[in-house]
Write a protein that holds these residues in place. Structure first.
Motif, PDB file in Angstrom:
ATOM      1  N   PHE A 159      69.215  -4.944  -1.296  1.00  0.00           N
ATOM      2  CA  PHE A 159      70.324  -4.093  -1.721  1.00  0.00           C
ATOM      3  C   PHE A 159      70.056  -3.337  -3.022  1.00  0.00           C
ATOM      4  O   PHE A 159      70.857  -2.505  -3.426  1.00  0.00           O
ATOM      5  N   SER A 160      68.915  -3.607  -3.658  1.00  0.00           N
ATOM      6  CA  SER A 160      68.584  -2.855  -4.867  1.00  0.00           C
ATOM      7  C   SER A 160      68.034  -1.468  -4.525  1.00  0.00           C
ATOM      8  O   SER A 160      68.126  -0.546  -5.332  1.00  0.00           O
ATOM      9  N   ASN A 161      67.452  -1.311  -3.325  1.00  0.00           N
ATOM     10  CA  ASN A 161      66.904  -0.013  -2.916  1.00  0.00           C
ATOM     11  C   ASN A 161      67.920   0.680  -2.012  1.00  0.00           C
ATOM     12  O   ASN A 161      67.846   0.626  -0.788  1.00  0.00           O
ATOM     13  N   THR A 162      68.893   1.334  -2.644  1.00  0.00           N
ATOM     14  CA  THR A 162      69.998   1.926  -1.882  1.00  0.00           C
ATOM     15  C   THR A 162      69.549   3.106  -1.026  1.00  0.00           C
ATOM     16  O   THR A 162      70.121   3.352   0.033  1.00  0.00           O
ATOM     17  N   ASN A 200      77.228  -2.249   4.474  1.00  0.00           N
ATOM     18  CA  ASN A 200      77.888  -0.946   4.621  1.00  0.00           C
ATOM     19  C   ASN A 200      79.404  -1.172   4.668  1.00  0.00           C
ATOM     20  O   ASN A 200      79.951  -1.674   5.657  1.00  0.00           O
ATOM     21  N   ALA A 201      80.063  -0.786   3.576  1.00  0.00           N
ATOM     22  CA  ALA A 201      81.487  -1.074   3.436  1.00  0.00           C
ATOM     23  C   ALA A 201      82.348  -0.316   4.440  1.00  0.00           C
ATOM     24  O   ALA A 201      83.515  -0.669   4.665  1.00  0.00           O
ATOM     25  N   GLU A 202      81.794   0.719   5.061  1.00  0.00           N
ATOM     26  CA  GLU A 202      82.559   1.540   6.004  1.00  0.00           C
ATOM     27  C   GLU A 202      82.506   0.999   7.429  1.00  0.00           C
ATOM     28  O   GLU A 202      83.168   1.552   8.315  1.00  0.00           O
ATOM     29  N   TRP A 203      81.734  -0.027   7.647  1.00  0.00           N
ATOM     30  CA  TRP A 203      81.584  -0.574   8.995  1.00  0.00           C
ATOM     31  C   TRP A 203      82.294  -1.923   9.123  1.00  0.00           C
ATOM     32  O   TRP A 203      82.380  -2.696   8.178  1.00  0.00           O
ATOM     33  N   THR A 238      70.375   3.112   2.859  1.00  0.00           N
ATOM     34  CA  THR A 238      71.232   4.156   3.432  1.00  0.00           C
ATOM     35  C   THR A 238      70.538   4.841   4.600  1.00  0.00           C
ATOM     36  O   THR A 238      71.165   5.146   5.631  1.00  0.00           O
ATOM     37  N   ALA A 239      69.235   5.067   4.457  1.00  0.00           N
ATOM     38  CA  ALA A 239      68.462   5.688   5.545  1.00  0.00           C
ATOM     39  C   ALA A 239      68.446   4.778   6.773  1.00  0.00           C
ATOM     40  O   ALA A 239      68.529   5.252   7.916  1.00  0.00           O
ATOM     41  N   PHE A 240      68.362   3.471   6.552  1.00  0.00           N
ATOM     42  CA  PHE A 240      68.385   2.530   7.662  1.00  0.00           C
ATOM     43  C   PHE A 240      69.732   2.568   8.377  1.00  0.00           C
ATOM     44  O   PHE A 240      69.799   2.592   9.612  1.00  0.00           O
ATOM     45  N   TRP A 241      70.835   2.531   7.615  1.00  0.00           N
ATOM     46  CA  TRP A 241      72.155   2.574   8.228  1.00  0.00           C
ATOM     47  C   TRP A 241      72.319   3.835   9.079  1.00  0.00           C
ATOM     48  O   TRP A 241      72.888   3.792  10.169  1.00  0.00           O
ATOM     49  N   LYS A 242      71.822   4.953   8.562  1.00  0.00           N
ATOM     50  CA  LYS A 242      71.923   6.214   9.310  1.00  0.00           C
ATOM     51  C   LYS A 242      71.126   6.135  10.604  1.00  0.00           C
ATOM     52  O   LYS A 242      71.601   6.539  11.683  1.00  0.00           O
ATOM     53  N   ALA A 243      69.884   5.617  10.508  1.00  0.00           N
ATOM     54  CA  ALA A 243      69.043   5.490  11.702  1.00  0.00           C
ATOM     55  C   ALA A 243      69.677   4.547  12.716  1.00  0.00           C
ATOM     56  O   ALA A 243      69.647   4.784  13.925  1.00  0.00           O
TER      57      ALA A 243
END
Length: 544
Positions: free
Chosen positions: A434-437, A494-497, A441-446
């Motif tokens: 979680f330190s490398n946001t 991911n707080a939106e999920w 973020t790229a992973f969540w998008k993929a």
């Protein structure tokens, strides 16, 4: 009716008068007292029974303050114990010495000033039973003037009187020796705790100066006249977790005997901790002999020289639990008695090579390391090699032997300590993820877009740069559970999920369901584990 269990009891008299179950270590008093060295340092991990043994030693040796040399009360305490069978030794040593007994385990603080106050409070508590010395006809007027100052409330706590603190132990021992015309025994438990705390909070040099002077003034050996202060000393015994280098603490002390978990001295190797035979007898007494395998797997594994040693704190607490609840399973006791900052610091400092070595340890394998057993506390964080040494001396690792070139074969002692390493590794792993946001973020998008190449790239990256505890923490057929938990942890970041795990969905149960912000879309995840790359396609078809 069975004897009471000595939960948290570190006082030998309480152990006897309350008729607690006692594993008899009194026979070790003889080799300790007959060792040729006047100063003895015993280093063992915490919660292994050092404090109780020191109090046992005090109870055996200490004379009656009012009656002087009188072993009747001591003999009553030790009736039926192993040391009482050696009548000659008892007649020469039981109840024959003025004893100064103190502990430094409570000396801590965020700065030197607050730690110094606690140090001085310990001295005040130590001095209180000896107020009768003010009436001694054998103390000089100068001695009594100094003693009167010591007894003045708040005198020693005043930092202006730090020199008096440094001379305290020497003066008290000399006064007792004069009053009783006997040599004195000095017992100091957890001598190194003030140094450990000082190194953590940045005032190590100041505390080192205080402790070095405090011990050195009292324990120095000089071939001078009988009236000189060092002539009062019969024996000094100190305990701690770490063998601090002689140059930093024991300067000027003539040839102290230092007994560590590696010392080749069978006469003292079993003085602290429980042996396998002692644990078997303990379990048999409470009708729990069928639980020996559990106790061995979770709390055994330490090797002090050639002796197999169990952690007493764990054994006592576990027996207390299972004697009332036969279905209770083993759990961690030792690791919950204080923080595990040392393992955390170690894991945080680990490079890729060290992480691979940790994997080997958790898998049950041994690694070979050259160790330094005489560190100073301010050197611990200087290198990862120093941390290996301290993990060994403090009980997080043990040894199974040495190589020809002097390296130790290190292993994790037991299941309980293995859980410590796993917990700290998992916390480090979560922190690193979680330190490398940007990558996360790229992973969540993929993941949301069904970009399998992007998902695969990210997971491969974090797995290759991590400690692979996932394959070894569960049994065959259940290994996907660890990966399941890993993936759930990453996705819930991911707080939106809305992430659901092991929920009923349609005609069966889905491993993971993710509801994204798009109300018309969702993600269903099924995980499968396979050892071999060639079996992956078949596993994926089974998942679908």
């Amino acid at each position: 009716m069975k004897k009471a269990l000595p939960i948290g009891i570190e006082n030998f008299r309480d152990m006897v008068w309350k008729d607690c179950y006692y594993i008899d270590k009194t026979a070790f008093i003889k080799p300790l007292m007959e060792a040729g060295n006047k100063v003895l340092l015993l280093t063992r991990p915490r919660r292994f029974g050092k404090t109780l043994f020191m109090d046992t030693l005090k109870s055996f040796l200490q004379l009656d303050f009012q009656k002087g040399i009188n072993g009747e009360r001591n003999a009553l305490l030790f009736k039926g114990l192993r040391i009482s069978q050696d009548r000659d030794f008892c007649s020469r040593h039981m109840g024959r010495y003025p004893v100064i007994s103190m502990t430094l385990k409570d000396v801590e603080g965020g700065d030197f000033e607050s730690a110094y106050v606690q140090f001085a409070e310990n001295l005040e508590d130590t001095l209180d039973p000896y107020r009768f010395l003010m009436d001694s006809p054998k103390l000089s007027p100068r001695d009594k003037d100094t003693l009167r100052q010591y007894l003045t409330t708040g005198y020693l706590k005043d930092s202006a009187h730090v020199a008096d603190c440094k001379n305290f132990l020497k003066n008290l021992a000399a006064w007792l020796s004069k009053h009783y015309d006997r040599q004195v025994v000095i017992l100091i438990d957890e001598y190194d705790v003030p140094l450990a705390n000082a190194a953590q909070f940045g005032y190590y040099d100041k505390m080192l100066e205080l402790v070095r002077a405090f011990l050195g003034q009292a324990l120095k050996e000089k071939p001078q006249a009988q009236s000189d202060a060092p002539a009062y000393l019969m024996k000094a015994v100190l305990t701690g977790c770490l063998r601090v280098s002689k140059e930093s603490i024991f300067t000027g002390i003539n040839n102290p005997l230092i007994n560590t978990v590696c010392s080749e001295d069978r006469s003292l190797s079993e003085i602290i901790g429980f042996t396998a035979d002692e644990v078997r007898s303990f379990l048999d007494y409470y009708g729990l002999s069928n639980r020996y395998d559990d106790v061995k797997r979770w709390y055994d594994g330490y090797r002090f020289y050639e002796s197999e040693i169990y952690c007493p704190w764990d054994v006592i607490n576990h027996i207390d639990r299972i004697k009332d609840d036969p279905n209770a399973r083993p759990e961690a006791y030792w690791i919950n008695t204080s923080g595990n900052d040392l393992v955390k610091r170690f894991v945080d400092k680990a490079n890729r090579t060290t992480r691979n070595e940790i994997e080997q340890l958790i898998a049950g394998n041994a690694i070979e390391k050259m160790l330094r057993l005489d560190l100073t506390y301010d050197e611990i964080d200087n290198s990862i090699e120093n941390l290996w040494s301290v993990l060994f001396t403090t009980g997080y690792l043990t040894q199974t032997g040495m190589t020809e070139d002097g390296a130790y074969r290190l292993v994790i002692p037991n299941r309980e300590i293995c859980e410590v390493f796993k917990l700290q590794i998992q916390e480090w792993f979560k922190k690193s993820i979680f330190s490398n946001t940007e990558q996360l973020t790229a992973f969540w998008k993929a993941f949301e877009e069904g970009n399998t190449d992007g998902v695969e790239m990210y997971l491969n990256r974090i797995m290759s740069n991590s400690i692979s505890v996932f394959d070894i923490k569960t049994g065959e057929g259940k290994k996907e559970i660890s990966y399941h938990n890993l993936l759930v942890g990453i996705l819930t970041g991911n707080a939106e999920w809305l992430v659901k795990s092991n929920v009923e969905a349609g005609e069966g149960f889905a491993d993971i369901i993710v509801e994204t912000e798009d109300p018309n879309a969702g993600i269903v995840v099924e995980l499968k584990y396979t050892k071999d790359y060639d079996e992956m396609e078949q596993a994926c078809r089974a998942a679908l």
